[in-house]
Scaffold this motif. Structure first.
Motif, mmCIF file in Angstrom:
data_model
loop_
_atom_site.group_PDB
_atom_site.id
_atom_site.type_symbol
_atom_site.label_atom_id
_atom_site.label_comp_id
_atom_site.label_asym_id
_atom_site.label_seq_id
_atom_site.Cartn_x
_atom_site.Cartn_y
_atom_site.Cartn_z
ATOM 1 N N LYS A 132 -7.832 5.339 -6.663
ATOM 2 C CA LYS A 132 -8.545 6.339 -5.861
ATOM 3 C C LYS A 132 -7.561 7.388 -5.333
ATOM 4 C CE LYS A 132 -11.594 6.863 -1.854
ATOM 5 N NZ LYS A 132 -12.286 6.168 -0.733
ATOM 6 N N GLU A 139 0.834 -1.210 0.000
ATOM 7 C CA GLU A 139 0.000 0.000 0.000
ATOM 8 C C GLU A 139 0.865 1.255 0.000
ATOM 9 O OE1 GLU A 139 -2.554 -0.475 3.354
ATOM 10 O OE2 GLU A 139 -3.877 -1.915 2.336
ATOM 11 N N GLU A 175 -7.606 0.797 -5.043
ATOM 12 C CA GLU A 175 -7.273 1.749 -3.983
ATOM 13 C C GLU A 175 -6.235 2.754 -4.478
ATOM 14 O OE1 GLU A 175 -8.057 3.494 -0.534
ATOM 15 O OE2 GLU A 175 -9.045 1.662 -1.203
#
Length: 878
Positions: free
Chosen positions: A791, A752, A788
């Protein structure tokens, strides 16, 4: 006269004429595959008319709960708009099975109406069958001659086949009928127009109240008629219409059958209902009246169906009940301004009003109330969702007409009523293509009809009489002869044969248990029995082929492996029922079950989720009873009343005879016709595999026993072995899995962080690709990120101005995803909506989605469609 007294007088009158008074059968039929619901008084007596069983009396009278909302008899769309059609109604009836015929039936009907109920003779008209030359059925001279002695000839009307020849269905017993009609108009109206001309012409005050059917023919599969061996009488008098005639009103809804319910609706909604006596009411008041009539009629149908064991659902009979309830809710929503559940509040009134004669509605009042309340809340949420969807359809429509296909999609997929759609569109000055909607609806009906179309041949009778005996409680093989057979063709199952034997060890589907399978043997042939069912007291064995010599002798052999597994699961349902009542409380009642060789399913009333601790206690309770090795105590042919007094549980919605079979394992005692183990030890072990809700206030447990448990444990062991091997056979498998999860979580955080960094770097690269169109900074691009990451990138790029419009596509793990970002200022100024954008572009990737006006996503299945979706995105800013 009060309605309760009218009902009592009818039954007392026929009791005085030597009739046995029997209770109403449940409104929901469980052993007649040709009907979903009891739609007439004679439905529960079909086996007697067909000669498949002997009635306990040749003369019977009753009042039967009926429901007419599907198939040939469907009054649903008329309900509310007139004053005399209903979904659920009572049918008062007197029956003769080979005993009296036309003379007694006609004379007694006249005596009851004119001498007991005191209906003026000048208000009555009667009809007789005029005959039908094509079918070689003569004019009913006998009925005409009997009526001539009772009424002036100018009040006797000749009726055609449509009005005066009654048939059970496409095949079966039928015969001419003689109807009695009552004229409830004022003297002034009668002077202007003769009542005779209004009979059978849908006049609201000239209505049929009684039909005397004289069963003397049998309709064969080829359409021809043959004489029945015995003549029968089948009569039906609409209770609600009779009350209208006797209470001096001109609407069923003005009788005390409905006025208490109407008063309660008026109290809840603050809307007034005007009696049928009041003329020249406004259009607005008429809509209110219709809505209130719909609500009070429909709550009766739904409440009695639920009390008899039929819950609202998405299939078959359950779907019909849900549809009736939803019709009531939307009439309230649209015309009575009820935006909160309210129909459930009428159940208490109904229970107090009818509980004395129909105790099931009183005993099941709590369940019925809660089920209706939850169904209302659910459908009102659907209506809210539908309103939002309709708003989107309106926005997307160019011009003033919405396509019929869109309206059908709202109706079919989301349950949003087409008439409500029409009403809302009208308020907006719009319409929809109604012919196209009806075309789509008809296509759907044709598909359903095609899937269920069945043709049935006449029976080929090999042995006269119906001496069929079920020996399956004691035997699994038996030497047998075929007494009759017929061919059945259906779109669903293809060509099958139904065979009836003189004696059978095969258990027919019933009480939740599936039918037995097995084989019919001859020295040269083995015929596979695919299924066993019961219809009108006949046990039908389904096969793909007929024996070479149907008249020979056969050995019928049940598949004992399947039978044994079913028996184990069936006995376990009894122990499960006992366990649930012991652990959760005596409010628990069985509401449905399925017993197959593979597993058992048990539905029960309970208004909260069963906790893990409670489920474990239930499982332990059942297994303790298995370990106690409780023997089966079976009692056959004991009086129903005696069995209940001794503690046997009877299920609501089931039809029990005078004598019943009771099954007992320890303290568990239930009325049951199914197959059971000889000792609870034979169940071996009981394991719950799932628990959940199936309807408001109804939970479902699925479980396995015996062979199913053995296979379950073997599967679990194999799975554990595979996991150990994948983990390189650690000493502690649980510890190894936890360690793996911890490592995965750390790696996920690292990924991430890297993706966020990648998104920041991409911001610089993509900023130069943004083009300005009509004052909007626009970019449509596929990026190598997950959802993700896309986004994060969209929000990073969004900081470049107050006029940014982005569509980013990803294909992480070959799953296409579109993300749309629109600056909040643009949303307001240009009337753009990210949710609307992704819904439209999502079609190219075979998907859909939604979100907020400034950010929304859509997932799909077609990666190849990303290119076209990105190309079309520019249209929104051009």
């Amino acid at each position: 006269m009060k309605s309760q007294d009218i009902r009592k007088q009818f039954l007392q009158f026929f009791e005085s004429k030597g009739h046995l008074i029997v209770p109403s059968a449940p409104i929901v039929l469980k052993e007649d595959p040709t009907l979903m619901f009891n739609n007439s008084g004679m439905a529960q007596f079909k086996e007697y008319f067909l000669g498949n069983a002997t009635p306990k009396s040749n003369r019977i009278a009753d009042t039967q709960k009926c429901l007419r909302v599907s198939g040939k008899h469907n009054d649903l769309d008329d309900v509310g708009f007139d004053t005399y059609h209903h979904t659920m109604f009572e049918m008062l009836g007197n029956w003769s099975f080979g005993d009296y015929f036309k003379k007694e039936a006609i004379n007694w009907a006249w005596e009851l109406l004119t001498e007991v109920y005191k209906i003026p003779k000048e208000n009555l008209y009667v009809s007789v069958f005029e005959g039908n030359e094509a079918e070689n059925v003569p004019f009913d001279q006998e009925a005409w001659d009997i009526w001539k002695t009772l009424i002036d000839e100018d009040r006797i009307i000749l009726g055609n086949k449509k009005d005066n020849f009654w048939e059970m269905g496409a095949q079966g017993p039928c015969g001419p009928c003689s109807e009695i009609h009552v004229d409830l108009r004022t003297a002034e109206e009668k002077a202007q127009v003769s009542g005779k001309s209004l009979v059978n012409n849908d006049h609201p005050q000239v209505v049929e109240i009684w039909n005397n059917v004289f069963m003397e023919f049998n309709r064969k599969a080829d359409g021809s008629l043959e004489k029945l061996p015995a003549k029968h009488v089948d009569t039906g008098m609409g209770f609600e219409r009779l009350c209208m005639a006797l209470q001096g009103v001109t609407s069923n809804y003005d009788t005390d059958v409905f006025t208490p319910l109407i008063a309660e609706v008026a109290k809840i909604t603050g809307r007034n209902y005007t009696s049928n006596e009041i003329k020249n009411i406004s259009e607005e008041q008429n809509k209110t009246n219709i809505a209130i009539r719909v609500v009070v009629d429909h709550v009766r149908a739904v409440a009695f169906a639920i009390a008899d064991g039929q819950l609202p659902s998405n299939t078959a009979a359950g779907y019909v009940i849900r549809r009736i309830l939803r019709r009531a809710i939307r009439y309230g929503f649209t015309f009575l301004d009820t935006k909160e559940p309210f129909v459930y509040k009428l159940v208490a009134v109904l229970a107090n009003q009818m509980g004395e004669f129909f105790p099931e509605i009183k005993k099941q009042e709590s369940l019925v109330t809660n089920v209706i309340r939850e169904e209302e809340a659910s459908f009102l949420r659907t209506l809210d969702q539908g309103l939002q969807l309709l708003e989107n359809v309106v926005k997307d429509t160019k011009g003033q007409e919405v396509s019929g296909a869109k309206v059908f999609e709202l109706y079919d997929t989301f349950g949003f009523p087409d008439d409500l759609t029409g009403l809302i569109l009208k308020e907006k000055g719009m319409t929809y293509n109604e012919p196209h909607f009806k075309e789509e609806l008809q296509k759907q009906k044709n598909r359903s009809k095609a899937a269920s179309e069945t043709s049935t041949d006449d029976w080929t009778i090999l042995v006269e009489g119906n001496a069929e005996t079920f020996v399956g409680y004691d035997e699994v093989e038996k030497e047998v002869k075929i007494t009759r057979y017929r061919k059945v063709d259906s779109k669903k199952d293809g060509k099958l044969y139904q065979i009836v034997l003189d004696a059978t060890p095969f258990y027919p589907e019933g009480g939740g248990q599936v039918g037995d399978k097995g084989t019919l043997f001859t020295p040269n042939q083995a015929i596979e029995i695919l299924d066993t069912k019961k219809e009108n007291n006949l046990i039908l064995h389904f096969t793909k082929e007929l024996p070479e010599n149907p008249s020979g002798k056969f050995m019928a052999l049940v598949n004992t492996k399947l039978r044994s597994n079913s028996a184990s699961n069936h006995s376990a349902t009894h122990l499960l029922h006992q366990a649930l009542r012991h652990i959760l409380g005596t409010h628990v009642e069985q509401k449905g079950s399925l017993v197959s060789p593979n597993y058992l399913r048990f539905d029960f009333s309970h208004f909260s989720k069963v906790t893990e601790e409670e489920l474990q206690s239930v499982e332990n309770f059942v297994n303790e009873k298995i370990q106690e090795q409780l023997p089966l105590i079976e009692r056959r042919d004991i009086p129903f009343k005696q069995a209940v007094e001794e503690g046997a549980m009877a299920l609501f919605g089931e039809k029990y005879g005078d004598n019943v079979r009771a099954i007992k394992f320890g303290e568990s005692m239930e009325l049951c016709g199914g197959i059971h183990v000889k000792n609870t030890a034979d169940i071996w072990h009981f394991k719950i595999v799932s628990e959940g809700a199936v309807a408001a206030g109804i939970r479902r447990i699925e479980a396995i026993t015996n062979q199913g448990v053995k296979e379950f444990f073997a599967s679990q062991e194999a799975t554990l072995k595979e996991i150990k091997e994948a983990l390189k056979n650690p000493q502690d498998s649980v510890k190894a899995v936890v360690s793996l999860q911890d490592e995965n979580a750390k790696l996920k955080k690292q990924v991430e962080a890297l993706l966020k960094e990648k998104a920041k770097n991409l911001k610089g690269e993509l900023a130069s690709e943004i083009q300005e169109i009509n004052g909007v900074k626009f970019l449509a691009k596929q990026v190598d990120l997950n959802a993700e990451g896309a986004k994060d990138l969209a929000y990073e790029l969004g900081t470049l101005g107050t006029n940014v419009f982005l569509v980013l596509a990803t294909a992480d793990e070959n799953k296409p995803m579109l993300s749309c970002y629109i600056s909040k200022e643009l949303v307001a100024e240009k009337n753009l909506n990210a949710g609307q954008v992704v819904r439209e572009l999502g079609k190219y990737i075979q998907g859909g989605g939604g979100g907020q006006p400034f950010f929304a996503t859509a997932g799909g299945k077609n990666v190849a469609g990303i290119k076209e979706a990105l190309e079309k995105a520019i249209d929104f800013v051009k």
